[in-house]
Design an enzyme around this catalytic site. Structure first.
Site, PDB file in Angstrom:
ATOM      1  N   GLU A 116       5.038   0.834  14.335  1.00 27.44           N
ATOM      2  CA  GLU A 116       4.279   1.454  15.413  1.00 27.44           C
ATOM      3  C   GLU A 116       3.786   2.791  14.861  1.00 27.44           C
ATOM      4  OE1 GLU A 116       6.532   2.067  19.011  1.00 27.44           O
ATOM      5  OE2 GLU A 116       4.864   3.101  19.980  1.00 27.44           O
ATOM      6  N   ARG A 144      19.920  -2.546  11.089  1.00 29.42           N
ATOM      7  CA  ARG A 144      19.156  -1.327  10.764  1.00 29.42           C
ATOM      8  C   ARG A 144      19.898  -0.551   9.702  1.00 29.42           C
ATOM      9  NH1 ARG A 144      15.734  -0.066  14.942  1.00 29.42           N
ATOM     10  NH2 ARG A 144      15.097   1.981  14.249  1.00 29.42           N
ATOM     11  N   LYS A 192      12.247   7.896  14.519  1.00 30.15           N
ATOM     12  CA  LYS A 192      11.007   8.666  14.511  1.00 30.15           C
ATOM     13  C   LYS A 192      11.002   9.722  15.607  1.00 30.15           C
ATOM     14  CE  LYS A 192       8.701   4.847  14.269  1.00 30.15           C
ATOM     15  NZ  LYS A 192       7.636   3.838  14.322  1.00 30.15           N
TER      16      LYS A 192
HETATM   17  P1  ATP Z   1      12.333   4.305  15.056  1.00 31.35           P
HETATM   18  O1  ATP Z   1      13.594   4.174  15.831  1.00 31.35           O
HETATM   19  O2  ATP Z   1      12.487   5.120  13.830  1.00 31.35           O
HETATM   20  O3  ATP Z   1      11.179   4.733  15.890  1.00 31.35           O
HETATM   21  P2  ATP Z   1      11.299   1.662  15.217  1.00 31.35           P
HETATM   22  O4  ATP Z   1      12.092   0.431  15.008  1.00 31.35           O
HETATM   23  O5  ATP Z   1      10.893   2.001  16.590  1.00 31.35           O
HETATM   24  O6  ATP Z   1      12.059   2.837  14.513  1.00 31.35           O
HETATM   25  P3  ATP Z   1       8.869   0.663  14.146  1.00 31.35           P
HETATM   26  O7  ATP Z   1       7.679   1.406  13.722  1.00 31.35           O
HETATM   27  O8  ATP Z   1       8.762  -0.165  15.350  1.00 31.35           O
HETATM   28  O9  ATP Z   1      10.036   1.714  14.306  1.00 31.35           O
HETATM   29  O10 ATP Z   1       9.454  -0.160  12.927  1.00 31.35           O
HETATM   30  C1  ATP Z   1       8.728  -1.025  12.102  1.00 31.35           C
HETATM   31  C2  ATP Z   1       9.698  -1.982  11.478  1.00 31.35           C
HETATM   32  O11 ATP Z   1      10.680  -1.278  10.734  1.00 31.35           O
HETATM   33  C3  ATP Z   1      10.420  -2.774  12.533  1.00 31.35           C
HETATM   34  O12 ATP Z   1      10.467  -4.128  12.146  1.00 31.35           O
HETATM   35  C4  ATP Z   1      11.782  -2.159  12.565  1.00 31.35           C
HETATM   36  O13 ATP Z   1      12.737  -3.079  12.958  1.00 31.35           O
HETATM   37  C5  ATP Z   1      11.965  -1.677  11.124  1.00 31.35           C
HETATM   38  N1  ATP Z   1      12.887  -0.546  11.075  1.00 31.35           N
HETATM   39  C6  ATP Z   1      12.793   0.618  11.737  1.00 31.35           C
HETATM   40  N2  ATP Z   1      13.858   1.403  11.491  1.00 31.35           N
HETATM   41  C7  ATP Z   1      14.644   0.708  10.647  1.00 31.35           C
HETATM   42  C8  ATP Z   1      15.903   0.967  10.015  1.00 31.35           C
HETATM   43  N3  ATP Z   1      16.559   2.108  10.225  1.00 31.35           N
HETATM   44  N4  ATP Z   1      16.411   0.023   9.209  1.00 31.35           N
HETATM   45  C9  ATP Z   1      15.756  -1.121   8.989  1.00 31.35           C
HETATM   46  N5  ATP Z   1      14.580  -1.432   9.546  1.00 31.35           N
HETATM   47  C10 ATP Z   1      14.022  -0.538  10.371  1.00 31.35           C
HETATM   48 MG    MG Z   2       9.630   1.869  18.056  1.00 30.46          MG
END
Ligand code: ATP
Ligand code: MG
Length: 575
Positions: free
Chosen positions: A48, A273, A283
Site C-alpha cells: 500500500e 511477519r 509504517k
Molecule cells: P505495515 O504494518 O508496515 O503498514 P502492511 O502489511 O500494512 O505493513 P503493506 O504495504 O500492505 O504493509 O505490505 C505489503 C506486503 O508486505 C504485504 O503482503 C504484507 O503482508 C508484507 N509485509 C508487511 N510487513 C511485513 C513484515 N514485517 N514481514 C513480512 N511481510 C510484511
Molecule cells: Mg497496511
C-alpha cells in the site's frame, strides 16, 4: 570500493544465496507436481503506497519474487491503492526504487489496484444481481452494534432483504454521488451468525469523497481491502497470493468472493511477519518517528526502511541473504537485530575497501623523522582481495592516532602505545614512545616517538616483534571528516513492553546518533560518491552519506567491527 546506492543492482543468483525450503515453497513445489494452475507460478508483491518500505517488506519481496524466479514464474508489483486518503506518489516512487535496488524486476507488470476499479465495481453489481450483496443504510456505528460478539451472533441489518432492483438502483446512485459520505455501504450477504466476524456481512464499498492519487475525483465510493484484494489477484492470474498471518481469518472471505463471482481462484497462503528487536516495523509507527522529528526523514540511517538502510550502507545482498535465512513459518516470532548485522558484516567484509581514519585524534610527533619529508607508503585496499588494488598513504613527521590507542599507565593486557613501548604503525614503521606533553589539566596533548627507518612498510627489520598494530593519519595530508555513529533506535525491550504500544516511545534510545566531528581520514577518500563503502581499519564499516562534500566528507557508521577489545576491556564500548 563498491557503491550500492545505484538504482539497479545485480540480480540475486539463486545458487549463491542459501535457499532452505519453507512451507510456502513446498506448497508451490506440490502444486507444480500436481499440475495445478497449468504449471504456472505467479505471485505478486502488493504494497500500500502509504509509507516507505521497511526490512519486513524485504522478507515478503524476497519470498514473492524469489519463488517466481526459482520456478520460472512471474511476480507482479501491484500498488494496493484502494484507500485514497493515505496514499501519495512520493511513496509509489520510493517503493519502485527500493524493490529495484533489492535486485528484483517485474518486467512490464507494474499495476495499480485502482486500475481495476471499474471491473471491481462491475463484480459488485454481479453479486447484487445474484442476491449476494445489498445496500445498507446503517451507519458505521450501527453496523458495529449489529456485529454481535464472540459468544453471540450478530443482528441482521433491516436493509438486508432489499430487492435486487432496489439494491441496483441505490448502488448506481451511490456511484453517481447522490448520497453523503458514510451514509450507505454495500455489504455482502453472508452469515451474521458466522463464528468468523469477517463473514458477518462485511462491507464491500463505502462512500468517501476523497481525491485519489491516480483516479482523481472520478470515484466517490471505494472498495474495502477484503473485497478488492482477491479480485485484483484474480484479474492478474495470480496463483499463490502470499500474505502475512493476520489475514488468516480473512481467507474464508477471500475464497467466498472469488467463488461467488466464479472467477479465477488464487490460493491465499499466510506466513509470519518479520519482527526485529530494537526497532519497529510498522509504517504507521515509522511515520510517527518522521512526523515527531525523532528521525530526519524516512531515509534517516537509523530507520529500518530500505532507503534508510541503503543510506546507512546496508547492501541489497546482505538483506537478501538475511531474508533467505530467517525462515518462513506459520508462527510469529522476533528476530535478533544482531542476526541482520551478522549477514551485513559478512558482505561488507568482502566489499568494503580498507582505509585509515582516526575518530578521536591525538597528535604524535616522530622526533627523528626528517622535517619536510613525505614517504608515500603502499597499502592494500583489501587484505584478502588483490583485485581491489593498492593505494599510497602519505606519512610525515606529525601524525594522528586514536586517543584510545595510547595509555600513560597501561593496564595489564594493554599492548598499544605507552611510554617506552614499541608498536607498529600500519603500513608504515615501528615507533617507540619516548615522552608526552601535557596541558595544565594534566591531560596528554602530544606524544613523542622515535621511528625505526629500517621497518618501512611495517616490517620487522630483525625479527623483533611488537604486540600491536595501530592506525594513523598524517596530520599534513589527512582530511577532516564527520562520522556519524548510530545506536539502535530502540533499547532492548521486554516482550511485554513491545506489546504495550503506548509505552513504545519510552524505550527510544536517547542520543541514538552521535556526530563525531574533528575526525581525520586518509586523503584517498576525497570526492568518493555517496554510498561508497569503507572499512575504517579497527574502527568499523562506514558509508559515504548523501550530504558529503569533497571539502567535508560525511560518513555513516554502517556497523561496528566486532572488537576483540570489548572482551578484554569489559565495560568499554567497542568503537
Ligand atoms: P505495515 O504494518 O508496515 O503498514 P502492511 O502489511 O500494512 O505493513 P503493506 O504495504 O500492505 O504493509 O505490505 C505489503 C506486503 O508486505 C504485504 O503482503 C504484507 O503482508 C508484507 N509485509 C508487511 N510487513 C511485513 C513484515 N514485517 N514481514 C513480512 N511481510 C510484511
Ligand atoms: Mg497496511
Amino acid at each position: 570500493m563498491s557503491t550500492d546506492s545505484s538504482n539497479v543492482s545485480t540480480p540475486p543468483s539463486p545458487e549463491k544465496e542459501a535457499k532452505p525450503s519453507n512451507f510456502v515453497r513446498d506448497i508451490v513445489i506440490q502444486d507444480l507436481a500436481s499440475g495445478k494452475n497449468g504449471g504456472r507460478v505467479h505471485t505478486r508483491f502488493p504494497p500500500e503506497p502509504n509509507g516507505y518500505l521497511h526490512i519486513g517488506h524485504a522478507k515478503s519481496i524476497c519470498l514473492n519474487f524469489g519463488l517466481a524466479k526459482e520456478f520460472g514464474g512471474k511476480c507482479n508489483l501491484r500498488f494496493d491503492d484502494t484507500n485514497p486518503s493515505k496514499e501519495e506518489t512520493e511513496y509509489v516512487d520510493s517503493i519502485i526504487e527500493d524493490v529495484r535496488w533489492l535486485g528484483f524486476d517485474w518486467d512490464d507488470r507494474m499495476f495499480y489496484a485502482s486500475d481495476y476499479f471499474e471491473q471491481i465495481y462491475q463484480w459488485a453489481v454481479d453479486l447484487i444481481k445474484k442476491g449476494k450483496a445489498y445496500v445498507c443504510d446503517l451507519t458505521a456505528e450501527q453496523i458495529r452494534e449489529h456485529r454481535g460478539t464472540t459468544t453471540e451472533p450478530g443482528k441482521e441489518s433491516p436493509y438486508r432483504n432489499r430487492s435486487v432492483e432496489e439494491n441496483l438502483d441505490l448502488f448506481t446512485r451511490m456511484r453517481a454521488g447522490e448520497f453523503p459520505d458514510g451514509s450507505r455501504t454495500l455489504r455482502s450477504k453472508i452469515d451474521m451468525a458466522s463464528p468468523n466476524f469477517n463473514m458477518r456481512d462485511p462491507v464491500m464499498y463505502r462512500i468517501l469523497r476523497a481525491h485519489h492519487h491516480r483516479t482523481g475525483d472520478t470515484w466517490c465510493l471505494y472498495p474495502m481491502y477484503d473485497f478488492a484484494h482477491g479480485e485484483c489477484d484474480s484479474i492478474e492470474g495470480i496463483t499463490h497470493s502470499i500474505c502475512t498471518l493476520e489475514f488468516e481469518d480473512h481467507r474464508p472471505l477471500y475464497d467466498w468472493y472469488v467463488e461467488n463471482l466464479d472467477i479465477h481462484h488464487p490460493q491465499q497462503i499466510e506466513f509470519d511477519r518479520l519482527n526485529l528487536t530494537n526497532t519497529v516495523l510498522s509504517k504507521r509507527k515509522l511515520l510517527l518517528l518522521v512526523q515527531k522529528g525523532i528521525v530526519s526523514g524516512w531515509d534517516d540511517p537509523r530507520m529500518p526502511t530500505l532507503s534508510g538502510m541503503r543510506r546507512r550502507g546496508y547492501t541489497a545482498e546482505a538483506i537478501r541473504t538475511f531474508c533467505g535465512n530467517i525462515g518462513v513459518s506459520k508462527t510469529n516470532g522476533i528476530v535478533e537485530f544482531s542476526m541482520l548485522e551478522h549477514f551485513l558484516r559478512e558482505d561488507l567484509n568482502k566489499k568494503a575497501a580498507r582505509v585509515m581514519t582516526v575518530l578521536d585524534p591525538i597528535k604524535v610527533i616522530i622526533d627523528n623523522f626528517p622535517d619536510g619529508q613525505v614517504d608515500q607508503l603502499e597499502a592494500v585496499n583489501h587484505p584478502d582481495d588483490p583485485s581491489m588494488g593498492t593505494r599510497t598513504v602519505p606519512f610525515s613527521k606529525v601524525i594522528y592516532i586514536e586517543r584510545d590507542d595510547f595509555r600513560e599507565d597501561p593496564p595489564k593486557q594493554y599492548f598499544r602505545l605507552s611510554p617506552g613501548r614499541e608498536v607498529r604503525l600500519r603500513y608504515a614503521y615501528f615507533v617507540t614512545c619516548t615522552s608526552v606533553v601535557k596541558n595544565e589539566a594534566g591531560e596528554v596533548t602530544e606524544i613523542h616517538c622515535t621511528y625505526d627507518p629500517a621497518s618501512r612498510g611495517g616490517n620487522s627489520p630483525d625479527g623483533r616483534k611488537v604486540k600491536s598494530t595501530i592506525h594513523w593519519v598524517s596530520a599534513e595530508h589527512g582530511i577532516d571528516c564527520e562520522a556519524r555513529l548510530y545506536e539502535n533506535l530502540f533499547r532492548e525491550a521486554s516482550e511485554d513492553e513491545v506489546e504495550a504500544q503506548e509505552t513504545e516511545w519510552a524505550w527510544l534510545t536517547p542520543n541514538s546518533m552521535i556526530n563525531v566531528t574533528g575526525a581525520k581520514v586518509e586523503p584517498c577518500v576525497k570526492g568518493a560518491a555517496a554510498g561508497t563503502l569503507y572499512q575504517f581499519e579497527r574502527v568499523g564499516y562506514f558509508c559515504v552519506d548523501k550530504t558529503s562534500t569533497p571539502e567535508m566528507p560525511v560518513f555513516n557508521r554502517t556497523v561496528a567491527l566486532r572488537d576483540s577489545w570489548a572482551k578484554i576491556e569489559k565495560g568499554q564500548k567497542p568503537k
